[in-house]
Design a protein around this motif. Structure first.
Motif, PDB file in Angstrom:
ATOM      1  N   ASP B 148       0.844  -1.191   0.000  1.00 33.85           N
ATOM      2  CA  ASP B 148       0.000   0.000   0.000  1.00 33.85           C
ATOM      3  C   ASP B 148       0.879   1.240   0.000  1.00 33.85           C
ATOM      4  O   ASP B 148       2.086   1.157   0.250  1.00 33.85           O
ATOM      5  N   ILE B 149       0.248   2.387  -0.276  1.00 36.55           N
ATOM      6  CA  ILE B 149       0.979   3.652  -0.184  1.00 36.55           C
ATOM      7  C   ILE B 149       1.400   3.906   1.266  1.00 36.55           C
ATOM      8  O   ILE B 149       2.390   4.575   1.509  1.00 36.55           O
ATOM      9  N   TRP B 150       0.656   3.403   2.239  1.00 35.98           N
ATOM     10  CA  TRP B 150       1.067   3.465   3.647  1.00 35.98           C
ATOM     11  C   TRP B 150       1.896   2.219   3.945  1.00 35.98           C
ATOM     12  O   TRP B 150       1.490   1.113   3.602  1.00 35.98           O
ATOM     13  N   LEU B 151       3.034   2.442   4.595  1.00 37.55           N
ATOM     14  CA  LEU B 151       3.881   1.311   4.962  1.00 37.55           C
ATOM     15  C   LEU B 151       3.334   0.653   6.225  1.00 37.55           C
ATOM     16  O   LEU B 151       2.548   1.269   6.956  1.00 37.55           O
TER      17      LEU B 151
END
Lengths: 266, 266
Positions: B148-151
């Motif tokens: 995802d764009i969030w780690l």
């Protein structure tokens, strides 16, 4: 509890091999001297080197440039991210604020960066499972059951993605049209076109597959894509600047359709 | 041939146009209340904020709780990462908007940032006031299979990975806010803080208190994220302005802090 161990260790102390500026002298960019060793690299090459730590080949440069040119920057101010740039233009905000905000907005869920990283992630995961002997139809079906959709397949508004043909032509010209992830992307489309799904592939699957075939990791691909819509934003901003201020799709008061609570006093 | 015009749907806002200009609002209603004819002068900023987000007037306890939270997080201080980002814009003479955009971008993150609040709120939604459930979740956090764009979060959400013990302002804020809702999760958090900290292996952070407060305010995860971003901007603005006055020569550059290594790093 580790407590502030890492804070003590890093106080006024940042060890890095990424780079440094030696004022008045030189710049080191990922271990290389910018003015001597990297001076002939196009900007796309510098971007990719900064992200991956590898100098791309000429053919890779043409591919990654080509993806940006053909598939990413539509100067249509109705598109959500471009609209931010146009709105900034119509109110006479600055170009950097317009483009910065529009790029941040491009990290969307229904288009842009989230489908990008999810598309390459799905291809890499699926390829890994297939190499271990899994069945492709089962993998696709499982993914759809679990997440309801597969990024890179299906497109609102239109079935056909007009970008696939020109990008595939470029990939063919460069000899990148036979890579394992690209083949996999098309094989998945075949499965999704069968039965009740009827999902056509969109450009996110093709670009992700091409990047995966060039060895980009999930996050390297996402970082490469972060600025990719930028070229379509500037024309939208500039177009709005040329017209009277505030004139970009103005809305009358009655264009708000109120659906809330009835009027009352505090 | 006239086509029906597209509209903005809203449960929040209604406007009645001036008789001489359909593009200018004579009356604005927020959830049914006449904003400039009734609310202005009566309603506090916090009450109005609550009304905007929830479309209802806050009960006195809720308004007090939101007000307490707003004061507690308004300025994390000039050492905090998001404020430092704003000050970087300030010292360089960048635009005011870029100061706040920088503060938002950094303050959106997962170390004492808004996305950490999001994850912490989902923990509250899943575990509620059940210590066993919390212990299980903290020991075995949910793992997302897809990239995802969030780690992935690197520490238990709402806790400070670099903390040695629960910071005094965090304890003071928790003690005050818990008073406004005796049956709420804040009170439970106060009672079980030490047990939770032992499992998390790090002390409670302000983001953890904020997440619990958002739950007691019945905000959705998305509302909580927006509010946390919003409520922390005043400090960023104040410190950016202050550093703009001092100028870059008096702002740390870590002149001797960078050590360029030729070692490969992960």
């Amino acid at each position: 509890m580790q407590g502030p161990k890492y804070l003590f260790e890093n106080e006024d102390h940042w060890v890095t091999n990424i780079g440094a500026w030696f004022p008045g002298e030189r710049v080191i960019f990922r271990g290389k001297d910018l003015f001597h060793e990297l001076k002939d690299l196009p900007w796309m090459g510098l971007l990719l080197y900064g992200i991956t730590g590898k100098i791309p080949s000429d053919k890779q440069l043409r591919l990654f440039e080509g993806i940006w040119t053909l598939c990413t920057s539509y100067p249509d101010p109705r598109l959500w991210n471009n609209r931010v740039a146009a709105l900034a233009g119509t109110v006479r905000s600055t170009a950097a604020l317009a483009i910065g905000a529009a790029n941040a907005v491009s990290e969307a869920s229904i288009y842009g960066r989230r489908p990008d990283i999810r598309a390459i992630d799905f291809l890499l995961r699926t390829k890994c499972q297939l190499d271990k002997g899994a069945d492709i139809e089962e993998l696709v079906s499982k993914e759809l059951k679990k997440y309801k959709f597969i990024p890179g397949y299906g497109r609102p508004i239109t079935r056909k993605d007009e970008r696939i043909e020109p990008l595939m032509a470029l990939a063919g010209e460069l000899g990148f049209n036979q890579g394992p992830h690209l083949k996999l992307a098309f094989a998945i489309e075949e499965i999704l076109l069968k039965g009740r799904w009827r999902l056509y592939m969109n450009i996110a699957a093709v670009t992700a597959a091409l990047a995966a075939d060039q060895g980009l990791s999930r996050h390297e691909y996402y970082h490469y894509a972060v600025l990719s819509f930028s070229a379509g934003m500037f024309p939208c901003y500039l177009d709005a600047l040329k017209k009277p201020e505030g004139a970009f799709f103005p809305l009358r008061c009655d264009r708000i359709k109120y659906e809330g609570k009835p009027r009352c006093a505090w | 041939m006239s086509k029906e015009r597209e509209v903005i749907h809203s449960r929040i806002w209604e406007e009645i146009a001036e008789p001489d200009n359909p593009f200018a609002a004579a009356t604005c209603y927020c959830s049914g209340y006449d904003v400039y004819g009734d609310l202005l002068g009566k309603v506090s900023w916090i009450e109005y904020l609550y009304l905007l987000l929830k479309q209802e007037r806050p009960a006195p306890g809720k308004a007090k709780l939101l007000e307490g939270l707003a004061v507690a997080v308004a300025n994390p201080g000039p050492r905090e990462h998001s404020v430092r980002a704003a000050m970087c814009a300030g010292v360089g003479g960048s635009t005011s908007a870029s100061s706040l955009m920088a503060a938002l971008a950094v303050g959106a993150g997962q170390l004492n940032g808004a996305h950490e609040v999001v994850v912490a709120m989902t923990y509250w939604q899943d575990c509620g006031k059940n210590l066993m459930a919390w212990q299980k979740r903290l020991k075995h956090p949910l793992q997302e299979e897809r990239a995802d764009i969030w780690l992935p979060l690197e520490h238990p959400p709402g806790f400070d990975p670099h903390g040695a013990s629960c910071a005094t302002p965090v304890r003071q804020t928790l003690a005050l806010l818990a008073k406004y809702h005796s049956e709420g999760v804040l009170t439970w958090l106060q009672q079980h803080r030490l047990e939770l900290e032992a499992v998390a292996n790090c002390p409670l952070a302000m983001s953890g208190v904020a997440a619990a407060a958002m739950i007691d305010l019945d905000f959705s995860v998305q509302q909580g994220e927006m509010l946390y971003l919003l409520l922390r901007l005043p400090g960023a603005a104040a410190h950016a302005l202050e550093q703009q006055e001092y100028g870059w020569r008096r702002y740390p550059f870590f002149a001797h802090g960078l050590k360029l290594s030729t070692e490969p790093q992960l």
